[in-house]
Design an enzyme around this catalytic site. Structure first.
Site, mmCIF file in Angstrom:
data_model
loop_
_atom_site.group_PDB
_atom_site.id
_atom_site.type_symbol
_atom_site.label_atom_id
_atom_site.label_comp_id
_atom_site.label_asym_id
_atom_site.label_seq_id
_atom_site.Cartn_x
_atom_site.Cartn_y
_atom_site.Cartn_z
ATOM 1 N N ASP A 69 0.877 -1.164 0.000
ATOM 2 C CA ASP A 69 0.000 0.000 0.000
ATOM 3 C C ASP A 69 0.922 1.224 0.000
ATOM 4 O OD1 ASP A 69 -2.405 1.523 0.243
ATOM 5 O OD2 ASP A 69 -1.987 1.747 2.374
ATOM 6 N N ASP B 109 -0.027 5.098 1.084
ATOM 7 C CA ASP B 109 -0.182 6.021 2.214
ATOM 8 C C ASP B 109 -0.170 5.264 3.532
ATOM 9 O OD1 ASP B 109 -0.814 8.637 0.757
ATOM 10 O OD2 ASP B 109 -2.268 7.258 -0.120
ATOM 11 N N ASP C 260 -1.615 -0.872 5.917
ATOM 12 C CA ASP C 260 -1.872 -0.306 7.247
ATOM 13 C C ASP C 260 -3.353 -0.167 7.529
ATOM 14 O OD1 ASP C 260 -2.307 1.801 5.395
ATOM 15 O OD2 ASP C 260 -1.903 3.292 6.952
#
Length: 243
Positions: free
Chosen positions: A26, A28, A178
């Protein structure tokens, strides 16, 4: 001494059984710290489209990992917020920072021959533009955004497409994210779901989703990724499992 990742009944609990040859990240909260920029862009977009009042950024933050239009639909906010949000995100991109330890991680993974991709909730053009701005796009074999698949996260499409572009073996691929949506996308794609805890993520919520592996620092990924030589992995001396 190399720190070791926490494993939660992971397929990689015996790392020598299926060492990783492909990593899907991922963006961000994993590779870059864009939290402050997203907050400012969201606030400006809300004021421009909705008007007065407190922007519900904390609720927006709970949905990170999803495609922006999908978040607007979930929150009942106008889809017209996307245009100013994207505009401000581009304008503020120079303020996004790479997390400490990420450049070293990416450099070492590339040296080891591990193939790398980004699969993000952002649009593809915006993700590639940001990585260009930060000077790290060339480290990735593929960069995919949510607008480039039929179904964005938590569906598996973006991870499956990344693996196709990497010619990756699902048994030797991990997805590092996250957000709960990252873990769900990874599992649905049949790859190991790795939680990254060094950003702004809600640790309690992410751990409740039972990731296969938990990382608290970027370098903790390295023990799962031995050097790849002609398609065969060979563990470095410092990372071999004791006999």
């Amino acid at each position: 001494m190399t720190s070791q990742p926490d494993r939660h009944d992971s397929p990689l609990a015996c790392a020598t059984a299926a060492p990783v040859t492909s990593v899907v990240f991922d963006l961000d909260g994993v590779l870059v710290n864009s939290f402050a920029v997203m907050r400012e862009a969201f606030t400006l977009a809300y004021a421009e489209v909705v008007g007065d009042g407190e922007p519900p950024f904390e609720e927006y933050n709970r949905h990170l990992g999803r495609y922006f239009p999908d978040i607007m639909r979930i929150m009942g906010l106008p889809l017209e917020m996307e245009e100013p949000f994207v505009r401000e995100s581009y304008r503020l991109a120079h303020r996004v920072e790479i997390f400490d330890g990420v450049p070293e991680l990416l450099s070492e993974l590339r040296r080891r021959g591990v193939r790398l991709a980004v699969a993000t909730g952002k649009s593809g053009p915006r993700a590639r533009s940001l990585l260009d701005t930060l000077g790290i796009r060339d480290w990735f074999d593929a960069v995919l955004g949510s607008d480039e698949v039929a179904r964005p996260k938590p569906a598996p499409d973006i991870v499956l497409k990344a693996m196709d572009l990497l010619a990756a073996d699902p048994a030797r691929t991990v997805m590092v994210g996250d957000a709960v949506t990252d873990l769900a996308s990874a599992r649905a794609a049949g790859v190991t779901a790795v939680a990254a805890l060094w950003g702004e993520t809600d640790e309690k919520t992410l751990l409740a989703a039972e990731p296969d592996v938990v990382l608290r620092r970027p370098a903790e990924l390295l023990p799962l990724c031995p050097e790849v030589v002609d398609g065969v992995t060979s563990r470095t001396t410092s990372e071999r499992s004791p006999r």
